[in-house]
Design a protein around this motif. Structure first.
Motif, PDB file in Angstrom:
ATOM      1  N   VAL A 287      -4.145  -1.445  -8.638  1.00 39.19           N
ATOM      2  CA  VAL A 287      -4.645  -2.459  -7.712  1.00 39.19           C
ATOM      3  C   VAL A 287      -3.713  -3.671  -7.785  1.00 39.19           C
TER       4      VAL A 287
ATOM      5  N   ILE B 104      -7.107  -8.539  -1.924  1.00 42.94           N
ATOM      6  CA  ILE B 104      -6.616  -7.267  -2.453  1.00 42.94           C
ATOM      7  C   ILE B 104      -5.516  -6.771  -1.529  1.00 42.94           C
TER       8      ILE B 104
ATOM      9  N   VAL C 199      -4.414  -0.724  -3.098  1.00 44.54           N
ATOM     10  CA  VAL C 199      -5.287   0.061  -3.984  1.00 44.54           C
ATOM     11  C   VAL C 199      -4.929   1.529  -3.803  1.00 44.54           C
TER      12      VAL C 199
ATOM     13  N   SER D  71     -17.910  -1.265  -5.562  1.00 47.17           N
ATOM     14  CA  SER D  71     -17.037  -1.568  -6.692  1.00 47.17           C
ATOM     15  C   SER D  71     -17.859  -1.747  -7.959  1.00 47.17           C
TER      16      SER D  71
ATOM     17  N   GLN E 205       0.834  -1.205   0.000  1.00 49.17           N
ATOM     18  CA  GLN E 205       0.000   0.000   0.000  1.00 49.17           C
ATOM     19  C   GLN E 205       0.866   1.251   0.000  1.00 49.17           C
TER      20      GLN E 205
ATOM     21  N   ALA F   3      -9.809   3.106  -9.048  1.00 50.46           N
ATOM     22  CA  ALA F   3      -9.260   1.751  -9.026  1.00 50.46           C
ATOM     23  C   ALA F   3     -10.337   0.693  -8.849  1.00 50.46           C
ATOM     24  N   PHE F   4     -11.369   0.997  -8.042  1.00 48.04           N
ATOM     25  CA  PHE F   4     -12.455   0.051  -7.784  1.00 48.04           C
ATOM     26  C   PHE F   4     -13.732   0.377  -8.557  1.00 48.04           C
TER      27      PHE F   4
ATOM     28  N   LEU G 107     -11.533  -7.168  -0.258  1.00 47.07           N
ATOM     29  CA  LEU G 107     -10.761  -6.297   0.625  1.00 47.07           C
ATOM     30  C   LEU G 107     -10.978  -6.660   2.082  1.00 47.07           C
TER      31      LEU G 107
ATOM     32  N   LEU H 147      -9.101  -2.876 -10.796  1.00 41.66           N
ATOM     33  CA  LEU H 147      -9.486  -4.055 -10.019  1.00 41.66           C
ATOM     34  C   LEU H 147      -9.891  -5.197 -10.948  1.00 41.66           C
TER      35      LEU H 147
ATOM     36  N   ASN I  51     -12.756   6.710  -6.237  1.00 39.84           N
ATOM     37  CA  ASN I  51     -11.971   5.474  -6.258  1.00 39.84           C
ATOM     38  C   ASN I  51     -12.000   4.844  -7.644  1.00 39.84           C
TER      39      ASN I  51
END
Length: 557
Positions: A283, A292, A295, A407, A267, A305-306, A454, A435, A303
């Motif tokens: 991710v 996970i 992220v 997500s 992270q 990424a998700f 997660l 992701l 977010n």
């Protein structure tokens, strides 16, 4: 006549000056004088009746902008929501929002200080006190207003939008002070270390999501706070909703603890990578389990990424290749067409720089990211072939992932003709995020889909999504060979250099209307790690997103 020879003396005017933030506003109060124009003695009544008033057009002048802003801010500061709303182009919405500041948000002692005008926009600073029961706390922030000219009468007003009240408000959102909707949570990494937005800036939205889902399940008690209450996302449900956001805590609640699967080492590296780039998201997942591990987003407010929904470009060719291999429309070492152009559904497709590979293998086409090698197979596929492959083998597009926070699970809609062909190379209607694409690489590495998560499912006894079938061992082996070859002899060589033998990758560049540069994508695996990144407007994926993924794989050991 008795009045002949006498001149009518106009009533004396009184002027009152109100100072707001250093700007003097003069209000003219005329005794018996209304807003009417006196008729010129040389103009006939019939001509005046026929004349149409001229409506002023064009952008507001500097003076008009300042006047509109000062009137609005003065009325707001005085607490007259109705009057302030009357100076906007949507009085009903403005009055409701402004009235809610005292009624729902419990803001008192509001002071508004205008800043320097820039065009039609005037920034301003808000200072106030949030008063709830016996608790008081100061609350300050910055916002802005924009002056617009109403077409109907040429009048200059404030263009109303929720962000005038607070810059993070969107349509339907409200500012509310009271007992927190959800108790606070203490999010911790896999080793028990606390995760906070201060230490990990990207995790603000993630922690908000954890609180919304687990606040009442984690054993905490609610405090009192000022927060943005989001409008319910109609038809999207909890998974795609943006969580409420706390702006000010008046009294602390007792947090419950939620343990995540995040690795503190990975992270920290993810935060470092996105901090040095604009509009990047990454991710990292563990292929063998779906955990996970990291992220991060360059823009923590959303977010990506998700929850991002972006065309994945050529990284989609991993899924398409699995389809072609299963249908025996391609083989790793079989000859495969890669012409300069291929036309399907009245669209003419081409390769980057219009290259071609003569008498080459499918492996060579995959490693070079040849678009026409995939488009040329469109006539042999059904409209729903790619959709079914993505859903059944890779677990995508079914809207059933439950990772622990909101997500987006990807989308591969059924399309026809040219749009179906474009989807084979990650354009058309296909939409993914890091992701999703990290999960694709993880599925190739492990040979079967493991839904990313997660928060461990045993925390709340939830059921993870499953794919309806796994690809054959032979197909999985060929996909790993294709991705490995791309990493050692194709478009992914530079980012994957020196990472050993147990690894593979795929680059991608996704064209977006209105952008000079495409979005850069990269997905890869190394050992029991899989990662994906996107850099919006980053250009070629190997140059922009590739270095991000490389550092994540290195940090994982």
């Amino acid at each position: 006549m008795g009045s002949r020879g006498k001149r009518r003396v106009p009533a004396r005017r009184n002027t009152n000056a109100l100072v707001i933030g250093g700007v003097s506003v003069v209000a003219v109060i005329g005794a018996g004088v209304g807003a009417y124009a006196l008729m010129d003695s040389g103009t006939s009544s019939s001509a005046a009746a026929d004349a149409k008033p001229k409506v002023k057009t064009g952008p507001p002048s500097a003076a008009e902008v300042r006047t509109a802003a000062d009137r609005f801010l003065t009325a707001w500061q005085s607490g007259d929501a109705a009057k302030a709303a009357g100076y906007t182009d949507d009085a009903a919405a403005a009055q409701q929002a402004l009235a809610g500041l005292s009624k729902d948000a419990h803001l008192t002692d509001v002071k508004l200080t205008p800043g320097r005008r820039s065009g039609a926009e005037v920034p301003f600073h808000v200072t106030s006190t949030v008063t709830y029961e016996k608790t008081k706390k100061p609350f300050a922030y910055d916002s802005s207003v924009t002056a617009v000219r109403r077409k109907a009468d040429g009048k200059v007003l404030i263009g109303w939008q929720p962000s005038v009240v607070h810059p993070e408000l969107k349509d339907g959102d409200r500012l509310v002070t009271g007992e927190a909707g959800d108790p606070p949570v203490k999010a911790v990494d896999r080793n028990g270390g606390e995760l906070s937005a201060k230490t990990y800036p990207s995790l603000g939205a993630v922690v908000d999501g954890l609180r919304e889902k687990y606040g009442k399940k984690a054993g905490g008690t609610a405090g009192v706070e000022l927060r943005i209450v989001r409008k319910e996302a109609s038809g999207k449900g909890e998974k795609n909703a943006v969580p409420d956001k706390t702006l000010l805590t008046l009294s602390e609640g007792t947090p419950g603890t939620v343990k995540t699967t995040l690795s503190p080492t990975l992270q920290a590296e993810a935060e470092k990578q996105v901090a040095s780039r604009k509009r990047a998201a990454v991710v990292v997942v563990r292929p063998s389990t779906g955990e996970i591990l990291a992220v991060a987003n360059s823009s923590p407010g959303f977010n990506t990424a998700f929850q991002g929904s972006l065309a994945p470009g050529s990284t989609m060719k991993v899924i398409t290749s699995s389809l072609l291999l299963e249908k025996d429309l391609a083989g790793v070492d079989k000859q495969h067409p890669c012409p300069k152009y291929f036309t399907y559904g009245h669209w003419k497709f081409q390769n980057d720089d219009k290259f071609e590979i003569k008498k080459g293998t499918f492996k060579a086409s995959f490693a070079a990211s040849c678009n026409t090698a995939f488009i040329s197979q469109a006539p042999k596929l059904e409209n729903d072939s790619l959709t079914k492959q993505a859903q059944q083998v890779f677990g995508l597009g079914l809207d059933n992932w439950s990772i622990g926070v909101p997500s987006f699970d990807g989308a591969v809609p059924v399309q026809s003709e040219a749009q179906m062909a474009a989807s084979l190379i990650g354009q058309g209607g296909v939409r993914m995020n890091p992701l999703n694409m990290a999960s694709v690489a993880a599925t190739v590495k492990s040979g079967s889909f493991h839904q990313p998560y997660l928060v461990p499912p045993d925390f709340d006894h939830r059921t993870l999504a499953k794919a309806s079938r796994a690809m054959s061992a032979g197909t999985a082996a060929q996909l790993r060979e294709l991705m490995h070859y791309t990493a050692v002899a194709g478009t992914a060589v530079k980012p994957m250099s020196g990472l050993g033998s147990d690894m593979g990758a795929k680059t991608g560049s996704a064209e977006v209307d209105g952008q000079k540069e495409p979005n850069g994508w990269f997905t890869a695996y190394r050992g029991d790690l899989a990662a994906a990144a996107v850099v919006q407007q980053g250009g070629h994926g190997g140059d922009s997103a590739g270095p991000v993924v490389r550092q994540m794989l290195l940090a994982g050991g």
